[in-house]
Design an enzyme around this catalytic site. Structure first.
Site, PDB file in Angstrom:
ATOM      1  N   TYR A 159      14.134   2.647  -0.232  1.00 54.06           N
ATOM      2  CA  TYR A 159      12.840   2.899  -0.904  1.00 54.06           C
ATOM      3  C   TYR A 159      12.929   4.172  -1.753  1.00 54.06           C
ATOM      4  O   TYR A 159      12.480   4.205  -2.905  1.00 54.06           O
ATOM      5  CB  TYR A 159      11.784   3.038   0.189  1.00 54.06           C
ATOM      6  N   ARG A 202       2.293  15.289   9.141  1.00 58.07           N
ATOM      7  CA  ARG A 202       2.072  14.537   7.905  1.00 58.07           C
ATOM      8  C   ARG A 202       0.792  15.021   7.225  1.00 58.07           C
ATOM      9  O   ARG A 202      -0.166  15.442   7.884  1.00 58.07           O
ATOM     10  CB  ARG A 202       1.890  13.034   8.185  1.00 58.07           C
ATOM     11  N   GLY A 250      -0.069  -4.164  -8.478  1.00 60.65           N
ATOM     12  CA  GLY A 250      -0.405  -3.824  -7.081  1.00 60.65           C
ATOM     13  C   GLY A 250      -1.897  -3.668  -6.901  1.00 60.65           C
ATOM     14  O   GLY A 250      -2.360  -2.935  -6.022  1.00 60.65           O
TER      15      GLY A 250
HETATM   16  P1  NAP Z   1       0.205  -2.177  -0.465  1.00 61.54           P
HETATM   17  O1  NAP Z   1      -1.168  -2.094   0.094  1.00 61.54           O
HETATM   18  O2  NAP Z   1       1.302  -2.717   0.411  1.00 61.54           O
HETATM   19  O3  NAP Z   1       0.148  -3.026  -1.807  1.00 61.54           O
HETATM   20  C1  NAP Z   1       1.311  -3.382  -2.476  1.00 61.54           C
HETATM   21  C2  NAP Z   1       0.908  -4.074  -3.742  1.00 61.54           C
HETATM   22  O4  NAP Z   1       2.094  -4.431  -4.462  1.00 61.54           O
HETATM   23  C3  NAP Z   1       0.116  -5.374  -3.504  1.00 61.54           C
HETATM   24  O5  NAP Z   1      -0.865  -5.481  -4.496  1.00 61.54           O
HETATM   25  C4  NAP Z   1       1.185  -6.449  -3.668  1.00 61.54           C
HETATM   26  O6  NAP Z   1       0.650  -7.701  -4.066  1.00 61.54           O
HETATM   27  C5  NAP Z   1       2.012  -5.831  -4.781  1.00 61.54           C
HETATM   28  N1  NAP Z   1       3.370  -6.379  -4.832  1.00 61.54           N
HETATM   29  C6  NAP Z   1       4.344  -6.268  -3.906  1.00 61.54           C
HETATM   30  N2  NAP Z   1       5.452  -6.933  -4.315  1.00 61.54           N
HETATM   31  C7  NAP Z   1       5.159  -7.473  -5.522  1.00 61.54           C
HETATM   32  C8  NAP Z   1       5.872  -8.286  -6.447  1.00 61.54           C
HETATM   33  N3  NAP Z   1       7.132  -8.671  -6.205  1.00 61.54           N
HETATM   34  N4  NAP Z   1       5.249  -8.646  -7.581  1.00 61.54           N
HETATM   35  C9  NAP Z   1       3.973  -8.289  -7.833  1.00 61.54           C
HETATM   36  N5  NAP Z   1       3.251  -7.501  -7.013  1.00 61.54           N
HETATM   37  C10 NAP Z   1       3.826  -7.112  -5.866  1.00 61.54           C
HETATM   38  O7  NAP Z   1       0.720  -0.787  -0.988  1.00 61.54           O
HETATM   39  P2  NAP Z   1      -0.089   0.566  -1.297  1.00 61.54           P
HETATM   40  O8  NAP Z   1      -0.081   1.362  -0.050  1.00 61.54           O
HETATM   41  O9  NAP Z   1      -1.341   0.270  -2.029  1.00 61.54           O
HETATM   42  O10 NAP Z   1       0.965   1.277  -2.274  1.00 61.54           O
HETATM   43  C11 NAP Z   1       0.808   1.293  -3.685  1.00 61.54           C
HETATM   44  C12 NAP Z   1       1.827   2.244  -4.266  1.00 61.54           C
HETATM   45  O11 NAP Z   1       1.653   3.536  -3.688  1.00 61.54           O
HETATM   46  C13 NAP Z   1       3.275   1.850  -3.980  1.00 61.54           C
HETATM   47  O12 NAP Z   1       4.039   2.078  -5.141  1.00 61.54           O
HETATM   48  C14 NAP Z   1       3.695   2.784  -2.867  1.00 61.54           C
HETATM   49  O13 NAP Z   1       5.082   3.010  -2.890  1.00 61.54           O
HETATM   50  C15 NAP Z   1       2.889   4.018  -3.196  1.00 61.54           C
HETATM   51  N6  NAP Z   1       2.612   4.925  -2.062  1.00 61.54           N
HETATM   52  C16 NAP Z   1       1.971   4.440  -0.940  1.00 61.54           C
HETATM   53  C17 NAP Z   1       1.747   5.305   0.108  1.00 61.54           C
HETATM   54  C18 NAP Z   1       1.048   4.845   1.383  1.00 61.54           C
HETATM   55  O14 NAP Z   1       0.979   5.631   2.345  1.00 61.54           O
HETATM   56  N7  NAP Z   1       0.521   3.637   1.450  1.00 61.54           N
HETATM   57  C19 NAP Z   1       2.146   6.657   0.016  1.00 61.54           C
HETATM   58  C20 NAP Z   1       2.769   7.101  -1.146  1.00 61.54           C
HETATM   59  C21 NAP Z   1       3.008   6.213  -2.188  1.00 61.54           C
HETATM   60  P3  NAP Z   1       0.105  -8.772  -2.964  1.00 61.54           P
HETATM   61  O15 NAP Z   1      -1.173  -8.189  -2.415  1.00 61.54           O
HETATM   62  O16 NAP Z   1      -0.146  -9.998  -3.726  1.00 61.54           O
HETATM   63  O17 NAP Z   1       1.191  -8.887  -1.944  1.00 61.54           O
HETATM   64  P1  GDP Z   2       6.454   7.978   7.197  1.00 58.94           P
HETATM   65  O1  GDP Z   2       5.419   9.050   7.008  1.00 58.94           O
HETATM   66  O2  GDP Z   2       7.049   7.524   5.925  1.00 58.94           O
HETATM   67  O3  GDP Z   2       7.480   8.383   8.222  1.00 58.94           O
HETATM   68  O4  GDP Z   2       5.759   6.666   7.714  1.00 58.94           O
HETATM   69  P2  GDP Z   2       4.723   6.239   8.833  1.00 58.94           P
HETATM   70  O5  GDP Z   2       3.365   6.143   8.293  1.00 58.94           O
HETATM   71  O6  GDP Z   2       5.329   4.986   9.367  1.00 58.94           O
HETATM   72  O7  GDP Z   2       4.632   7.405   9.934  1.00 58.94           O
HETATM   73  C1  GDP Z   2       5.606   7.537  10.837  1.00 58.94           C
HETATM   74  C2  GDP Z   2       5.278   8.519  11.954  1.00 58.94           C
HETATM   75  O8  GDP Z   2       4.240   8.017  12.802  1.00 58.94           O
HETATM   76  C3  GDP Z   2       6.525   8.636  12.799  1.00 58.94           C
HETATM   77  O9  GDP Z   2       6.581   9.901  13.385  1.00 58.94           O
HETATM   78  C4  GDP Z   2       6.281   7.550  13.860  1.00 58.94           C
HETATM   79  O10 GDP Z   2       7.039   7.778  15.042  1.00 58.94           O
HETATM   80  C5  GDP Z   2       4.781   7.711  14.101  1.00 58.94           C
HETATM   81  N1  GDP Z   2       4.110   6.515  14.629  1.00 58.94           N
HETATM   82  C6  GDP Z   2       3.478   6.450  15.834  1.00 58.94           C
HETATM   83  N2  GDP Z   2       2.983   5.234  16.058  1.00 58.94           N
HETATM   84  C7  GDP Z   2       3.282   4.484  14.941  1.00 58.94           C
HETATM   85  C8  GDP Z   2       2.992   3.136  14.577  1.00 58.94           C
HETATM   86  O11 GDP Z   2       2.382   2.356  15.297  1.00 58.94           O
HETATM   87  N3  GDP Z   2       3.453   2.733  13.348  1.00 58.94           N
HETATM   88  C9  GDP Z   2       4.139   3.569  12.513  1.00 58.94           C
HETATM   89  N4  GDP Z   2       4.527   3.128  11.315  1.00 58.94           N
HETATM   90  N5  GDP Z   2       4.422   4.847  12.845  1.00 58.94           N
HETATM   91  C10 GDP Z   2       4.007   5.295  14.055  1.00 58.94           C
END
Ligand code: NAP
Ligand code: GDP
Length: 317
Positions: free
Chosen positions: A138, A211, A10
């Protein structure tokens, strides 16, 4: 001669890119870093995963790759989130075991915790009840990582652990309106409103859910600390303090301010709110790093908005 080869799955995503930018500016010669994207290897494919890991022979793995998305993407694709993430996680951990990787740090999330729970949630409560129905696919695929980490440790002595970030945001996020999380979704939306001289910024849901948000650059610093220094199998929350929790309405107002938008913010209450809150304790992290300073939210939002304005042509839309 590098002693450690640290492979990041990732590596092209939001968090992977933040780690890469820190490593480019400051990494000891004893560490070689490899950042993988899905173009390098589809981690749903066991043989491709084995081949790719064999090429780099990592001593340490930061496993971030996953199918990731916001509330509305999860609501529509629970089965895909379950299956893809189960395959990726099972393949990565098994190949790490086969190759004798010294340490694996995988990524869980505060949104996988039980829906009905006491607050604040902490590391001991991951499996204490069903997750929120909006993202059960998820959630169970992520919970599997913690179960597998313990099983690999018990049966084979592996040092496989996990981190639990709260909601993350920053440069290189996914700004696609259908699949994004709330902050990149709202930044993209308001950018489009301003470009078309609009006066109304529509936010989905009531704006009342709460959040905690961590800036990707702060999370990157913490993940690098975990891979170098954290030695427990049990997960560790990587989240801002409880008092930093914000309503979605407050988040919208910060984004409007960063764009200097003077129009009206409207809440579309026909859209889902998702989980009301998932307030998480960072007491364990604070026990290890009592003085860690998080970037103030308004500073991090401004940097993200400025990044999006400068990069909207190449950003993930
Ligand atoms: P992201 O920006 O969507 O990036 C996802 C990454 O996973 C990309 O590098 C993507 O590669 C790679 N990927 C997806 N499917 C794949 C596959 N089949 N094989 C190989 N690589 C693959 O996600 P992120 O927000 O950085 O999240 C990273 C981690 O943090 C995840 O495990 C997520 O669950 C966790 N996390 C995220 C958040 C959040 O708010 N974003 C919060 C808590 C935990 P490509 O770029 O090539 O598609
Ligand atoms: P979560 O924290 O896993 O629920 O994920 P999100 O980042 O999608 O946050 C969701 C919260 O933001 C919910 O309360 C949604 O109703 C609110 N929200 C408001 N506008 C948006 C939008 O444009 N996209 C998303 N993803 N959530 C939104």
């Amino acid at each position: 001669m590098p002693g450690k080869v640290i492979l990041v799955t990732g590596g092209s995503g939001l968090i992977g890119k933040a780690i890469e930018s820190l490593i480019l500016s400051d990494s000891p010669q004893s560490e070689e870093w490899v950042f993988l994207s899905s173009n390098d290897c589809n981690l749903c494919d066991l043989e491709a995963t084995r081949r790719t890991f064999n090429t780099y022979k990592p001593t340490h793995v930061i496993h971030l790759a996953a199918m990731v998305g916001g509330l509305f993407h999860n609501l529509a694709h629970n089965l895909d989130f379950l299956r893809k993430n189960l395959h990726i996680n099972d393949n990565v951990l098994q190949i790490c075991y086969e190759l004798g990787v010294e340490k694996v740090v995988s990524c869980l999330s505060t949104c996988i915790f039980p829906d009905k729970t006491s607050y604040p949630i902490d590391e001991t409560m991951v499996h204490s009840g069903p997750p929120h129905s909006s993202n059960f696919g998820y959630s169970y695929a992520k919970r599997f990582i913690d179960i597998a980490n313990h099983a690999y440790h018990e049966q084979h002595g592996c040092n496989f652990t996990s981190i639990i970030p709260c909601n993350v945001f920053g440069p290189n996020d996914n700004f696609n309106l259908e699949s994004s999380h709330v902050i990149p979704g709202l930044i993209r939306k308001l950018y489009d409103v301003i470009e078309s001289d609009g006066r109304e910024f529509t936010v989905m849901g009531s704006g009342k859910p709460l959040r905690q948000f961590i800036y990707s650059h702060d999370l990157a610093r913490l993940i690098i600390w975990v891979v170098r220094h954290y030695e427990e199998i049990e997960p560790i929350m990587l989240t801002v303090d409880e008092k930093a929790e914000l309503t979605i309405q407050e988040v919208s107002e910060h984004i409007a301010k960063a764009f200097n938008f003077k129009g009206e913010i409207v809440f579309d209450t026909t859209k889902a709110d998702g989980q009301y809150k998932k307030t998480a304790s960072n007491a364990k992290l604070r026990g290890y790093l009592p003085d860690f300073e998080f970037t103030p939210f308004d500073v991090a939002i401004q940097q993200t908005v400025d990044w999006f304005k400068a990069n909207h042509k190449t950003a993930r839309l």
